[in-house]
Design a protein around this motif. Sequence first.
Motif, mmCIF file in Angstrom:
data_model
loop_
_atom_site.group_PDB
_atom_site.id
_atom_site.type_symbol
_atom_site.label_atom_id
_atom_site.label_comp_id
_atom_site.label_asym_id
_atom_site.label_seq_id
_atom_site.Cartn_x
_atom_site.Cartn_y
_atom_site.Cartn_z
ATOM 1 N N ILE B 280 -0.637 -8.007 17.929
ATOM 2 C CA ILE B 280 -1.157 -7.389 16.516
ATOM 3 C C ILE B 280 0.233 -6.702 16.093
ATOM 4 O O ILE B 280 0.297 -6.608 14.973
ATOM 5 C CB ILE B 280 -2.276 -6.252 16.978
ATOM 6 N N ALA B 281 1.001 -6.035 16.827
ATOM 7 C CA ALA B 281 2.124 -5.387 16.067
ATOM 8 C C ALA B 281 2.950 -6.220 15.370
ATOM 9 O O ALA B 281 3.510 -6.214 14.261
ATOM 10 C CB ALA B 281 3.034 -4.864 17.141
ATOM 11 N N MET B 282 3.101 -7.503 15.920
ATOM 12 C CA MET B 282 3.952 -8.540 15.386
ATOM 13 C C MET B 282 3.365 -8.955 14.264
ATOM 14 O O MET B 282 4.031 -9.362 13.085
ATOM 15 C CB MET B 282 4.320 -9.755 16.278
ATOM 16 N N ALA B 283 2.065 -9.321 14.317
ATOM 17 C CA ALA B 283 1.345 -9.948 13.013
ATOM 18 C C ALA B 283 1.269 -8.937 11.971
ATOM 19 O O ALA B 283 1.539 -9.086 10.548
ATOM 20 C CB ALA B 283 -0.096 -10.309 13.420
ATOM 21 N N VAL B 284 1.265 -7.688 12.254
ATOM 22 C CA VAL B 284 1.114 -6.598 11.118
ATOM 23 C C VAL B 284 2.374 -6.535 10.453
ATOM 24 O O VAL B 284 2.591 -6.473 9.274
ATOM 25 C CB VAL B 284 0.667 -5.194 11.680
ATOM 26 N N THR B 285 3.659 -6.547 11.353
ATOM 27 C CA THR B 285 4.828 -6.317 10.758
ATOM 28 C C THR B 285 5.010 -7.625 9.812
ATOM 29 O O THR B 285 5.647 -7.450 8.522
ATOM 30 C CB THR B 285 6.136 -6.501 12.113
ATOM 31 N N LEU B 286 4.665 -8.943 10.333
ATOM 32 C CA LEU B 286 5.214 -9.962 9.518
ATOM 33 C C LEU B 286 4.284 -9.992 8.340
ATOM 34 O O LEU B 286 4.877 -10.658 6.889
ATOM 35 C CB LEU B 286 4.869 -11.398 10.349
ATOM 36 N N LEU B 287 3.049 -9.480 8.278
ATOM 37 C CA LEU B 287 2.310 -9.816 7.131
ATOM 38 C C LEU B 287 2.523 -8.553 6.252
ATOM 39 O O LEU B 287 2.287 -8.745 4.660
ATOM 40 C CB LEU B 287 0.879 -10.086 7.507
ATOM 41 N N VAL B 288 2.999 -7.512 6.727
ATOM 42 C CA VAL B 288 2.901 -6.119 5.878
ATOM 43 C C VAL B 288 4.317 -5.690 5.443
ATOM 44 O O VAL B 288 4.631 -5.545 4.179
ATOM 45 C CB VAL B 288 2.240 -5.014 6.544
ATOM 46 N N TYR B 289 5.271 -5.926 6.329
ATOM 47 C CA TYR B 289 6.599 -5.378 6.097
ATOM 48 C C TYR B 289 7.776 -6.264 6.923
ATOM 49 O O TYR B 289 7.985 -5.800 8.133
ATOM 50 C CB TYR B 289 6.786 -3.973 6.377
ATOM 51 N N PRO B 290 7.774 -7.533 6.536
ATOM 52 C CA PRO B 290 8.642 -8.473 7.365
ATOM 53 C C PRO B 290 10.255 -7.746 7.670
ATOM 54 O O PRO B 290 10.835 -8.261 8.385
ATOM 55 C CB PRO B 290 8.762 -9.663 6.541
ATOM 56 N N LYS B 291 10.591 -7.008 6.770
ATOM 57 C CA LYS B 291 12.032 -6.305 7.170
ATOM 58 C C LYS B 291 12.029 -5.651 8.396
ATOM 59 O O LYS B 291 12.968 -5.386 9.146
ATOM 60 C CB LYS B 291 12.402 -5.692 5.993
ATOM 61 N N GLY B 292 10.817 -5.228 8.916
ATOM 62 C CA GLY B 292 10.726 -4.564 10.281
ATOM 63 C C GLY B 292 11.279 -3.127 10.108
ATOM 64 O O GLY B 292 11.793 -2.562 9.082
ATOM 65 N N LEU B 293 11.499 -2.602 11.538
ATOM 66 C CA LEU B 293 12.124 -1.087 11.392
ATOM 67 C C LEU B 293 13.591 -1.125 10.816
ATOM 68 O O LEU B 293 13.742 0.009 10.278
ATOM 69 C CB LEU B 293 12.183 -0.796 12.920
ATOM 70 N N ALA B 294 14.254 -2.164 11.062
ATOM 71 C CA ALA B 294 15.554 -1.714 10.589
ATOM 72 C C ALA B 294 15.694 -2.084 8.905
ATOM 73 O O ALA B 294 16.547 -1.652 8.633
ATOM 74 C CB ALA B 294 16.543 -3.275 11.099
ATOM 75 N N GLY B 295 14.536 -2.474 8.346
ATOM 76 C CA GLY B 295 14.768 -2.495 6.910
ATOM 77 C C GLY B 295 14.004 -1.257 6.378
ATOM 78 O O GLY B 295 14.276 -1.011 5.173
ATOM 79 N N ILE B 296 13.595 -0.264 7.165
ATOM 80 C CA ILE B 296 13.107 0.923 6.480
ATOM 81 C C ILE B 296 14.236 1.897 6.083
ATOM 82 O O ILE B 296 15.310 1.988 6.952
ATOM 83 C CB ILE B 296 12.343 1.654 7.663
ATOM 84 N N ASN B 297 14.318 2.466 4.886
ATOM 85 C CA ASN B 297 15.332 3.504 4.452
ATOM 86 C C ASN B 297 15.076 4.817 5.254
ATOM 87 O O ASN B 297 14.229 5.471 4.748
ATOM 88 C CB ASN B 297 15.344 3.653 3.297
#
Lengths: 347, 309
Positions: B280-297
């Motif tokens: 679920i964590a993976m699906a949510v990341t891919l569909l909502v915010y594909p940049k992931g943790l590293a992409g967060i400012n």
Amino acid sequence: MEIPPIVLYVLVDFSIYLIVTLSLNIEVGYAGLPQFGRVLAVLTGALVASAIPGRILAAIYGYPYGVEYSSYEYNYKVVDAINRVLESNPALSVGIFILTLIIAMIAGAFIGYLTSRPAIRLKEAYLGITLLAMGETLMLISYYYQPLMGGTTGVLVPDPFRWAGGLRFIVATFTLLTFAILILIFVELLTKSPFGRVLRAMRDSELAIAVYGRDIAKIRTCALMVGASIASLAGALNAFYTGSAIATTYTRVTWTFWPWAFMMLGGTGNNIGVTLGVLVFVIVKTIIVTYRGALAPFVPFDPVWLEYTFVGLAIVLIAIFRPQGILPEKPIFTLPRRKLEEFLGRR
Amino acid sequence: MLPVIAIAKAVSYASSLALMAAGITLIYMCTRTFNFAHATFVTWAFYIVFALVFIAGGNPYMYLPVAFIFVGFLGVLVYLLVIGPLLRRNASPITLMMSTLGVDLVFLSFIQMFADYLTRTYKLYARRIVLETYDFSLLGIPASAVISPIIVVSTIAALHLFLARTKFGTAMRATIENPNLASILGINPNIIYLASWLIGGGLAGLGGALASLSIAGDPTVGNSMVVSMFASSIVGGLYSINGSMLGGLLIGMSEYLGILILSGIVGGWILPYRPVIPLIAMAVTLLVYPKGLAGINWPRLLYRIGVIK
């Protein structure tokens, strides 16, 4: 007429895997989607076969058909009683068999629609991993949620071939083979149709096909629904043939990676090649299974693992040395000029 | 409240997952390959530590470097024999992924054979490995809960120093960013790719060896963990080693503790569905915010929610 059991074994394996691999070929070979979750649709078919026909018959003949149907305390008794009914009633057997296959194909199409939701947003490896994860999830659910497939104990599946008596395995085998041949013809016609050409065009250039006014999301959804519905049919057939189902036999190795290996060997994007690939693989696998006993005294391990080594090595070697497979995909030629002129002249 | 021992186990499991995810990310960044053989890399680490502990004796921690080197060597082998030739032929990412699946099947069969060999030759029960009992106690909790995070932190530090301060590390970053430009400057991408498989495989070995102290192993232990590893790597953003480590810690902790908390709320039947959490964590990341943790400012996010001014 006496048919050696090994021939029947090869024919059954060939038929089931041919249907699965052809469905994979539509999605991977023609539509270019990284379908790493084939097991999802196959398992759907098996779930339908293990949960629905038995319940329908149990309801008709007054046996428990609720949650308790698939519990290990009741299941074998209920299915045994149902099988005795089916044994004396060939028409009912055939009817329930066809009905289940239709339900399985509808359920498969629905699962295909579900998988198309991420598939229209994601690409390549991301999509592959998402599909793989969806397959794993359904496997877990069917292993731990008892009402579907009996959970950890599995269930028995009503036997629609029981009326054939001693010829049961021969009748079942040739039924499967007939389905496999029908699916082969269907897939061959489908991929040669305008729809098949659109799929190839999308695989080769999404931009070009979008310029020509085709909706890529819709094409992908269609491809996934058709593929999943065919794979689901194979799952239901497999459950009917074996007469029992348990989630642990529907792993990503046997129902995703093996079909990939068969497809890569035969020729991705070529249905006849895929058929050849499945045949070669199934025969080699059977040879390994038959002769591994003879090898056992000479090696310090169980030779059953050689099957994995063989399939894995085959995938790697084909990817490196012959990525196009035994029979490569043929380019589509336009008609010769003379024929085109004739055709235009007739108009 | 959750028992301390459960938290300690979760920490050591999450740490080993972080190391495995870092390996996947490094290999993906350098060679565009989703390495499915990571599953059996991890299982090999389990079996190497198991075999050495039972045959040569001693403590599992002694064999961490052996696991790193052995599995790193496996990575080199996979690169030289399979991935290298495919990259030279410009194989598609899907072909690369599929060939690592093939490698995984071959290695899986080798592990099964090795387990049979251990059983027959040394009379060991190699189908279920439990090394937890070899762990010692530190401050009342299993030592792996203390040592594993230390290894994760020192790995992050070492990788950072390697990539930022050494000439080879700079060459590696350059190749990741633009292989053609890097090769014009005289950097041989093959050596860089080889190094990425060596380090990536080594990290899988290290992670697997540490995981053997917190979970029981069998010949398919890596295959059952591989989805969690990919989930960690994807949640981390797939293009940052630090992000994947953070993703691994997050996934590992939520998998281990999340299911315990959930079972307290909805009942014990949910326990077997633990592997669904990383999915679920993976699906949510891919569909909502594909940049992931590293992409967060991060600075901006922390400012927005009022943690920093």
